[in-house]
Design a protein around this motif. Structure first.
Motif, mmCIF file in Angstrom:
data_model
loop_
_atom_site.group_PDB
_atom_site.id
_atom_site.type_symbol
_atom_site.label_atom_id
_atom_site.label_comp_id
_atom_site.label_asym_id
_atom_site.label_seq_id
_atom_site.Cartn_x
_atom_site.Cartn_y
_atom_site.Cartn_z
ATOM 1 N N HIS A 25 32.539 -33.435 64.269
ATOM 2 C CA HIS A 25 33.333 -33.449 65.507
ATOM 3 C C HIS A 25 33.994 -32.094 65.705
ATOM 4 C CE1 HIS A 25 35.405 -35.510 68.790
ATOM 5 N NE2 HIS A 25 36.403 -34.688 68.534
ATOM 6 N N SER A 26 34.169 -31.713 66.973
ATOM 7 C CA SER A 26 34.904 -30.484 67.272
ATOM 8 C C SER A 26 35.530 -30.627 68.649
ATOM 9 C CB SER A 26 33.935 -29.297 67.255
ATOM 10 O OG SER A 26 34.662 -28.122 67.525
ATOM 11 N N GLU A 27 36.811 -30.356 68.743
ATOM 12 C CA GLU A 27 37.442 -30.357 70.070
ATOM 13 C C GLU A 27 38.686 -29.489 70.055
ATOM 14 O OE1 GLU A 27 38.501 -34.688 70.294
ATOM 15 O OE2 GLU A 27 40.545 -33.968 70.720
ATOM 16 N N GLN A 28 39.068 -29.085 71.240
ATOM 17 C CA GLN A 28 40.332 -28.392 71.418
ATOM 18 C C GLN A 28 41.278 -29.424 72.014
ATOM 19 O OE1 GLN A 28 41.234 -24.961 70.824
ATOM 20 N NE2 GLN A 28 43.273 -25.735 71.378
ATOM 21 N N SER A 29 42.277 -29.870 71.258
ATOM 22 C CA SER A 29 43.217 -30.843 71.831
ATOM 23 C C SER A 29 44.257 -30.072 72.631
ATOM 24 C CB SER A 29 43.887 -31.658 70.719
ATOM 25 O OG SER A 29 44.882 -30.874 70.081
ATOM 26 N N GLU A 30 45.229 -30.800 73.128
ATOM 27 C CA GLU A 30 46.309 -30.138 73.869
ATOM 28 C C GLU A 30 47.070 -29.148 72.977
ATOM 29 O OE1 GLU A 30 50.386 -31.649 76.003
ATOM 30 O OE2 GLU A 30 48.873 -33.163 75.532
ATOM 31 N N PHE A 31 46.989 -29.390 71.642
ATOM 32 C CA PHE A 31 47.820 -28.619 70.718
ATOM 33 C C PHE A 31 47.072 -27.673 69.784
ATOM 34 C CE2 PHE A 31 49.874 -32.632 71.716
ATOM 35 C CZ PHE A 31 51.057 -32.162 72.266
ATOM 36 N N GLN A 32 45.818 -28.013 69.453
ATOM 37 C CA GLN A 32 45.130 -27.245 68.410
ATOM 38 C C GLN A 32 43.642 -27.544 68.400
ATOM 39 O OE1 GLN A 32 47.573 -28.635 65.189
ATOM 40 N NE2 GLN A 32 47.363 -30.747 65.875
ATOM 41 N N LYS A 33 42.898 -26.702 67.676
ATOM 42 C CA LYS A 33 41.458 -26.934 67.535
ATOM 43 C C LYS A 33 41.241 -27.858 66.348
ATOM 44 C CE LYS A 33 37.002 -25.183 67.995
ATOM 45 N NZ LYS A 33 36.383 -25.076 66.702
ATOM 46 N N ILE A 34 40.517 -28.937 66.587
ATOM 47 C CA ILE A 34 40.299 -29.936 65.526
ATOM 48 C C ILE A 34 38.809 -29.984 65.192
ATOM 49 C CG2 ILE A 34 40.654 -32.351 64.857
ATOM 50 C CD1 ILE A 34 42.607 -32.657 67.197
ATOM 51 N N ASP A 35 38.466 -29.811 63.909
ATOM 52 C CA ASP A 35 37.069 -29.895 63.473
ATOM 53 C C ASP A 35 36.952 -30.833 62.282
ATOM 54 O OD1 ASP A 35 35.511 -27.705 65.019
ATOM 55 O OD2 ASP A 35 37.341 -26.691 64.372
ATOM 56 N N PHE A 36 35.970 -31.700 62.347
ATOM 57 C CA PHE A 36 35.666 -32.585 61.210
ATOM 58 C C PHE A 36 34.287 -32.233 60.655
ATOM 59 C CE2 PHE A 36 38.658 -36.175 60.659
ATOM 60 C CZ PHE A 36 39.559 -35.872 61.665
ATOM 61 N N PHE A 37 34.184 -32.199 59.333
ATOM 62 C CA PHE A 37 32.925 -31.865 58.658
ATOM 63 C C PHE A 37 32.654 -32.861 57.537
ATOM 64 C CE2 PHE A 37 35.074 -27.941 59.927
ATOM 65 C CZ PHE A 37 34.084 -27.198 60.558
ATOM 66 N N LYS A 38 31.365 -32.860 57.133
ATOM 67 C CA LYS A 38 31.018 -33.581 55.897
ATOM 68 C C LYS A 38 30.558 -32.553 54.882
ATOM 69 C CE LYS A 38 29.738 -38.180 57.251
ATOM 70 N NZ LYS A 38 28.712 -39.027 57.770
ATOM 71 N N SER A 39 31.010 -32.684 53.636
ATOM 72 C CA SER A 39 30.576 -31.744 52.596
ATOM 73 C C SER A 39 30.171 -32.525 51.354
ATOM 74 C CB SER A 39 31.710 -30.784 52.242
ATOM 75 O OG SER A 39 32.706 -31.471 51.506
ATOM 76 N N GLU A 40 29.358 -31.896 50.533
ATOM 77 C CA GLU A 40 28.922 -32.518 49.274
ATOM 78 C C GLU A 40 30.100 -32.581 48.309
ATOM 79 O OE1 GLU A 40 26.373 -34.582 47.749
ATOM 80 O OE2 GLU A 40 25.279 -33.215 49.072
ATOM 81 N N GLU A 41 30.793 -31.457 48.184
ATOM 82 C CA GLU A 41 31.768 -31.314 47.108
ATOM 83 C C GLU A 41 33.100 -32.034 47.389
ATOM 84 O OE1 GLU A 41 30.454 -29.284 44.454
ATOM 85 O OE2 GLU A 41 32.019 -30.454 43.501
ATOM 86 N N PHE A 42 33.563 -32.004 48.639
ATOM 87 C CA PHE A 42 34.875 -32.577 48.961
ATOM 88 C C PHE A 42 34.811 -33.738 49.958
ATOM 89 C CE2 PHE A 42 36.068 -28.648 46.934
ATOM 90 C CZ PHE A 42 37.224 -28.980 46.241
ATOM 91 N N GLY A 43 33.632 -34.239 50.221
ATOM 92 C CA GLY A 43 33.482 -35.358 51.152
ATOM 93 C C GLY A 43 33.839 -34.940 52.572
#
Ligand code: AAT
Length: 284
Positions: A25-43
């Motif tokens: 996921h990636s979006e610019q909210s009213e307040f900040q840029k929000i990104d969600f990722f999946k990773s092997e090492e840290f979930g």
């Protein structure tokens, strides 16, 4: 196929990188840029304005340490205010105490909460506990408008002192926290890192302000592998209780909570600071 990496600039000369399986996921909210990722090492993890906030692998360290130190110092805490903490991890730990009556959480950005509920159920799982009330507003304004003595514990689970998080590192904010806390009140706040100069400067400023207001003002440390340098601090401030002299080891152990990072020995040990940190704090 090309490898995808998330890279964070810890300083101008030092970076942290994590191999990413997928950006979900990636979006610019009213307040900040929000990104969600999946990773092997840290979930699954998410970032705000390009800075790591929470991941599935090490979130337990942060959320244990922000919560249980205060509850083991004053096991009678009943009314809790969480400021920030949109992922819900702090609230999750607070809900583990059945005797806590009221948990208010004030998060400026509703999108962080909604996306965490969708992608990070591991942290957001207790936001629907009946004792929890969510307020989507600025924590700075919320404490200004709260009544004197209305909470026993304030947990400031905030971003760094840039952008929307800045107000939560001001003297005005800490003064209102003092006023809003009961006589037995405790304030715990996200206190940056002593390691790299740019974070250390913020942590010294914050400590200086808090120490001028609260009779008890200490910092304690923990290991957070994904925050800059991995060496991170919380502030402990109180009107009355000292976290070491008043440590209620047995009362806390009677709660019977299973924790993966916090324990009664860590409680004591976390306040034992390296010499360079002690010197920084004496210095302010
Ligand atoms: N549980 C660890 C996660 C965080 S996120 C901090 C949250 O504070 C974010 O969701 C952000 O939207 C919220 N926030 C920032 N400013 C305010 C404000 N003024 N009022 C209310 N909420 C706010 C902590 C990460 C720590 C990172 C350390 N490098």
């Amino acid at each position: 196929m090309l490898d995808l990496w998330y890279t964070e600039e810890w300083t101008d000369n030092c970076r942290f990188s994590l191999k990413v399986k997928e950006q979900i996921h990636s979006e610019q909210s009213e307040f900040q840029k929000i990104d969600f990722f999946k990773s092997e090492e840290f979930g699954t993890f998410f970032t705000l304005d390009g800075l790591m906030m929470v991941n599935e692998k090490d979130e337990f360290v942060y959320h244990d340490m922000i919560t249980h130190v205060a509850l083991a110092t004053n096991p009678n805490i009943k009314r809790v205010l969480v400021i920030g903490g949109g992922d819900g991890g702090t609230v999750r730990e607070v809900t583990r105490y059945p005797h806590i009556e009221k948990i208010d959480m004030v998060e400026i950005d509703e999108r962080v909460v909604r996306l965490s509920q969708k992608y990070l159920p591991i942290t957001a799982s207790k936001l629907e506990d009946p004792r929890v009330t969510l307020y989507f507003e600025d924590g700075l304004k919320f404490v200004e408008e709260s009544a004197e003595g209305s909470y026993d514990l304030i947990l400031v689970d905030s971003t760094d002192p840039i952008s929307v998080g800045e107000g939560l590192f001001t003297t005005g904010f800490y003064k209102n926290c003092y006023r809003v806390l009961s006589d037995e009140g405790i304030l715990i706040n996200q206190h940056e890192s002593p390691y790299f100069a740019k974070y250390a400067a913020e942590m010294k400023k914050a400590h200086n302000k808090i120490k001028n207001l609260f009779p008890v003002a200490k910092v304690y440390q923990f290991h957070q592998p994904t925050y800059p340098s991995g060496h991170w601090l919380f502030g402990f401030a109180s009107k009355k209780f000292d976290p070491i002299a008043d440590h209620q080891r047995e009362a806390w152990e009677k709660f019977g909570l299973k924790t993966r990072y916090y324990n009664s020995d860590i409680h004591t040990g976390a306040f034992a600071l390296p010499t360079f940190v002690r010197e920084m704090l004496e210095d302010v």
